[in-house]
Design an enzyme around this catalytic site. Sequence first.
Site, PDB file in Angstrom:
ATOM      1  N   ASP A 127      68.009 109.712 -46.205  1.00  0.00           N
ATOM      2  CA  ASP A 127      68.817 110.809 -45.657  1.00  0.00           C
ATOM      3  C   ASP A 127      69.259 111.811 -46.727  1.00  0.00           C
ATOM      4  OD1 ASP A 127      68.558 109.835 -43.118  1.00  0.00           O
ATOM      5  OD2 ASP A 127      70.570 108.992 -42.974  1.00  0.00           O
ATOM      6  N   CYS A 142      65.715 113.081 -34.062  1.00  0.00           N
ATOM      7  CA  CYS A 142      64.940 113.906 -34.986  1.00  0.00           C
ATOM      8  C   CYS A 142      63.461 113.528 -34.911  1.00  0.00           C
ATOM      9  CB  CYS A 142      65.410 113.666 -36.421  1.00  0.00           C
ATOM     10  SG  CYS A 142      67.037 114.341 -36.785  1.00  0.00           S
ATOM     11  N   ARG A 182      74.707 118.213 -35.651  1.00  0.00           N
ATOM     12  CA  ARG A 182      74.647 116.794 -35.281  1.00  0.00           C
ATOM     13  C   ARG A 182      75.258 115.924 -36.368  1.00  0.00           C
ATOM     14  NH1 ARG A 182      68.966 114.724 -34.178  1.00  0.00           N
ATOM     15  NH2 ARG A 182      70.275 112.888 -34.086  1.00  0.00           N
ATOM     16  N   ILE A 223      60.413 105.452 -46.110  1.00  0.00           N
ATOM     17  CA  ILE A 223      61.069 104.930 -44.900  1.00  0.00           C
ATOM     18  C   ILE A 223      60.471 105.547 -43.640  1.00  0.00           C
ATOM     19  CG2 ILE A 223      63.279 104.559 -43.731  1.00  0.00           C
ATOM     20  CD1 ILE A 223      63.174 103.212 -46.466  1.00  0.00           C
ATOM     21  N   ARG A 239      68.443 109.290 -31.093  1.00  0.00           N
ATOM     22  CA  ARG A 239      67.844 107.968 -31.194  1.00  0.00           C
ATOM     23  C   ARG A 239      68.895 106.849 -31.237  1.00  0.00           C
ATOM     24  NH1 ARG A 239      63.445 104.927 -33.100  1.00  0.00           N
ATOM     25  NH2 ARG A 239      64.083 103.332 -34.580  1.00  0.00           N
ATOM     26  N   ARG A 272      58.902 106.441 -35.141  1.00  0.00           N
ATOM     27  CA  ARG A 272      60.165 105.741 -34.920  1.00  0.00           C
ATOM     28  C   ARG A 272      60.169 104.817 -33.701  1.00  0.00           C
ATOM     29  NH1 ARG A 272      65.170 109.621 -36.429  1.00  0.00           N
ATOM     30  NH2 ARG A 272      65.956 107.725 -37.347  1.00  0.00           N
ATOM     31  N   PRO A 273      59.352 103.787 -33.714  1.00  0.00           N
ATOM     32  CA  PRO A 273      59.356 102.864 -32.582  1.00  0.00           C
ATOM     33  C   PRO A 273      60.613 101.996 -32.548  1.00  0.00           C
ATOM     34  CG  PRO A 273      57.867 102.098 -34.301  1.00  0.00           C
ATOM     35  CD  PRO A 273      58.415 103.407 -34.763  1.00  0.00           C
ATOM     36  N   VAL A 274      60.757 101.240 -31.465  1.00  0.00           N
ATOM     37  CA  VAL A 274      61.938 100.365 -31.324  1.00  0.00           C
ATOM     38  C   VAL A 274      61.503  98.905 -31.141  1.00  0.00           C
ATOM     39  CG1 VAL A 274      63.581 102.087 -30.490  1.00  0.00           C
ATOM     40  CG2 VAL A 274      62.052 100.977 -28.865  1.00  0.00           C
ATOM     41  N   ASP A 275      60.297  98.593 -31.620  1.00  0.00           N
ATOM     42  CA  ASP A 275      59.769  97.243 -31.428  1.00  0.00           C
ATOM     43  C   ASP A 275      60.648  96.161 -32.055  1.00  0.00           C
ATOM     44  OD1 ASP A 275      58.888  98.664 -33.760  1.00  0.00           O
ATOM     45  OD2 ASP A 275      57.562  97.002 -34.246  1.00  0.00           O
ATOM     46  N   LEU A 276      61.289  96.461 -33.186  1.00  0.00           N
ATOM     47  CA  LEU A 276      62.103  95.433 -33.849  1.00  0.00           C
ATOM     48  C   LEU A 276      63.341  95.103 -33.014  1.00  0.00           C
ATOM     49  CD1 LEU A 276      61.869  96.749 -37.527  1.00  0.00           C
ATOM     50  CD2 LEU A 276      60.395  95.129 -36.341  1.00  0.00           C
ATOM     51  N   LYS A 308      78.995 109.505 -39.862  1.00  0.00           N
ATOM     52  CA  LYS A 308      78.334 109.518 -38.544  1.00  0.00           C
ATOM     53  C   LYS A 308      77.610 108.201 -38.299  1.00  0.00           C
ATOM     54  CE  LYS A 308      74.096 111.506 -38.123  1.00  0.00           C
ATOM     55  NZ  LYS A 308      73.120 110.617 -37.477  1.00  0.00           N
ATOM     56  N   ASN A 309      76.873 107.728 -39.303  1.00  0.00           N
ATOM     57  CA  ASN A 309      76.046 106.544 -39.086  1.00  0.00           C
ATOM     58  C   ASN A 309      76.847 105.255 -39.020  1.00  0.00           C
ATOM     59  OD1 ASN A 309      73.853 108.182 -38.980  1.00  0.00           O
ATOM     60  ND2 ASN A 309      72.950 107.526 -40.934  1.00  0.00           N
TER      61      ASN A 309
HETATM   62  C1  UD1 Z   1      69.272 104.887 -39.433  1.00  0.00           C
HETATM   63  C2  UD1 Z   1      70.109 106.123 -39.643  1.00  0.00           C
HETATM   64  C3  UD1 Z   1      69.262 107.263 -40.187  1.00  0.00           C
HETATM   65  C4  UD1 Z   1      68.520 106.807 -41.451  1.00  0.00           C
HETATM   66  C5  UD1 Z   1      67.770 105.502 -41.202  1.00  0.00           C
HETATM   67  C6  UD1 Z   1      67.146 104.923 -42.457  1.00  0.00           C
HETATM   68  C7  UD1 Z   1      71.829 105.890 -37.972  1.00  0.00           C
HETATM   69  C8  UD1 Z   1      72.420 106.377 -36.694  1.00  0.00           C
HETATM   70  N1  UD1 Z   1      70.711 106.508 -38.392  1.00  0.00           N
HETATM   71  O1  UD1 Z   1      68.286 105.233 -38.453  1.00  0.00           O
HETATM   72  O2  UD1 Z   1      70.124 108.357 -40.495  1.00  0.00           O
HETATM   73  O3  UD1 Z   1      67.592 107.804 -41.825  1.00  0.00           O
HETATM   74  O4  UD1 Z   1      68.666 104.511 -40.673  1.00  0.00           O
HETATM   75  O5  UD1 Z   1      68.130 104.713 -43.433  1.00  0.00           O
HETATM   76  O6  UD1 Z   1      72.370 105.020 -38.616  1.00  0.00           O
HETATM   77  N2  UD1 Z   1      61.249 101.102 -37.242  1.00  0.00           N
HETATM   78  C9  UD1 Z   1      60.253 100.460 -36.560  1.00  0.00           C
HETATM   79  N3  UD1 Z   1      60.590  99.686 -35.478  1.00  0.00           N
HETATM   80  C10 UD1 Z   1      61.897  99.553 -35.060  1.00  0.00           C
HETATM   81  C11 UD1 Z   1      62.912 100.209 -35.779  1.00  0.00           C
HETATM   82  C12 UD1 Z   1      62.549 100.976 -36.868  1.00  0.00           C
HETATM   83  O7  UD1 Z   1      59.081 100.558 -36.894  1.00  0.00           O
HETATM   84  O8  UD1 Z   1      62.134  98.850 -34.065  1.00  0.00           O
HETATM   85  C13 UD1 Z   1      60.882 101.971 -38.385  1.00  0.00           C
HETATM   86  C14 UD1 Z   1      61.209 103.434 -38.096  1.00  0.00           C
HETATM   87  O9  UD1 Z   1      60.154 104.058 -37.394  1.00  0.00           O
HETATM   88  C15 UD1 Z   1      61.390 103.996 -39.472  1.00  0.00           C
HETATM   89  C16 UD1 Z   1      61.992 102.837 -40.245  1.00  0.00           C
HETATM   90  O10 UD1 Z   1      61.700 101.670 -39.489  1.00  0.00           O
HETATM   91  O11 UD1 Z   1      60.142 104.336 -40.030  1.00  0.00           O
HETATM   92  C17 UD1 Z   1      63.485 102.955 -40.474  1.00  0.00           C
HETATM   93  O12 UD1 Z   1      64.152 102.956 -39.254  1.00  0.00           O
HETATM   94  P1  UD1 Z   1      65.637 102.377 -39.083  1.00  0.00           P
HETATM   95  O13 UD1 Z   1      66.080 101.726 -40.334  1.00  0.00           O
HETATM   96  O14 UD1 Z   1      65.648 101.582 -37.822  1.00  0.00           O
HETATM   97  O15 UD1 Z   1      66.441 103.707 -38.890  1.00  0.00           O
HETATM   98  P2  UD1 Z   1      67.444 104.079 -37.740  1.00  0.00           P
HETATM   99  O16 UD1 Z   1      68.343 102.944 -37.435  1.00  0.00           O
HETATM  100  O17 UD1 Z   1      66.726 104.756 -36.636  1.00  0.00           O
END
Ligand code: UD1
Length: 427
Positions: free
Chosen positions: A314, A125, A406, A336, A101, A130-134, A22-23
């Site tokens: 995961d 989930c 999912r 994480i 997400r 889980r912000p998207v700032d990065l 899936k990922n």
């Molecule tokens: C992906 C996987 C998910 C897995 C995760 C970590 C997919 C579709 N999903 O999720 O199954 O659990 O990797 O291996 O591939 N973060 C920030 N700012 C950001 C982005 C992330 O602070 O802009 C934080 C998140 O809140 C979290 C951590 O970084 O605490 C990891 O997130 P990230 O590696 O981005 O996971 P996803 O890509 O959402």
Amino acid sequence: MDSIRIRGGRPLEGEIEIFGAKNAALPLMAACLLTEETLTLSNIPHLTDITTLAHLLAQHGVEIGMEGNARRGGNAGRALSLRARQITDTRAPYELVSRMRASILVLGPLLARTGRASVSLPGGCAIGSRPVDLHIDGLTRLGAQVVLEDGDIRAHVRGRLRGAEIRLPFASVGATENLMMAATLADGETVIRNAAREPEIADLALCLNAMGADITGIGSDALVIRGRDALSGTEHHVVSDRIEAGTYALAAAIVGGDIELAGAPAALLRSLLDYLEASGVAVAETPRGLRVRGNGRPAATDVTTQPYPGFPTDLQAQAMALMTVADGAAMITETIFENRFMHVQELRRMGADIAVRGGTALVRGVSTLTGAQVMATDLRASSSLVLAGLAAAGETVVHRVYHLDRGYERIEDKLAACGADIDRVHH
Ligand code: UD1
């Protein structure tokens, strides 16, 4: 809402076929937005997250074709053809994005291809903030102007994105994928440092290169992307799902038995295999995948989640399910996500002895779990409850199975075929 009913205590014997990841499939699908030609993806799993993203892509104007709508024992899987001949709408609405997400993955490709994108802030989930700032900071480095307005991320760029040096403060999987995709159509060279190294990112990079992108450093934490004027279509086979494989390996470990996981990507599961071996579970690579033999109570073994190649977050909930019946006490540390212990209170309902302090859970193994009514709270938490149910005495009913759908295709059929007493109850 469907639920899953399990009568525990029956060892697993037989073979389980592992499907596409899936990922990996989700970012690969988003990559279709980078080209006006057709991208064909095979080994696509049948999951609601895939359907959700397909709806979103259709909203952007992608023509989607599906081949092979039933698996008949073979591992050919399902193929999706995706053609973004023209992007007709660059908005990703709340109603679709709030379900998942990973919808954020359309942001980089839309912006790179059309110069604009508006994506609702994502849901998915409920595990931490889980912000998207990065994602946003990285796209800004590539020359985009990004604002948050009315719950939407609105990004635009005059002309093309421009290659840049980006250092991620945390190796985010999604941000690495979004920025890598965006950079394939940028003007000049982009370097992403402290990039995440999850194998699904390498799978995406290989596909992008087959589409004409120029990405080097694949599999490392420094990705170099030389931008191209345009990408073309290609065909790509999605890598196998290491998390699905790991979940079934842990299932055999918790309930005992002897199963072969056909197509399991053993090389991508090193940290789990080391963990299982330390817990006394026999694992062996076979020509077809992986053989796992569970044998009595596992030895209590500590584990800490880490970015790849460390132990995957995961699989944390499923490893915790295993430790609930271990001989001794194990510490499970989640690094994480902030709030990824929602399975703890449900496992306790089944008789597990777990104490949580911050990001660490101390799990004192008990000799038997007992069946109970439990509630799935997120995707991987749900599978940990299924695993606990397989091992528990009596009947377990896992409610809110839509979380499971999912990320696991036909989990109850795969387990039942190996002797588990499990079925889905439609309400
Ligand atoms: C992906 C996987 C998910 C897995 C995760 C970590 C997919 C579709 N999903 O999720 O199954 O659990 O990797 O291996 O591939 N973060 C920030 N700012 C950001 C982005 C992330 O602070 O802009 C934080 C998140 O809140 C979290 C951590 O970084 O605490 C990891 O997130 P990230 O590696 O981005 O996971 P996803 O890509 O959402």
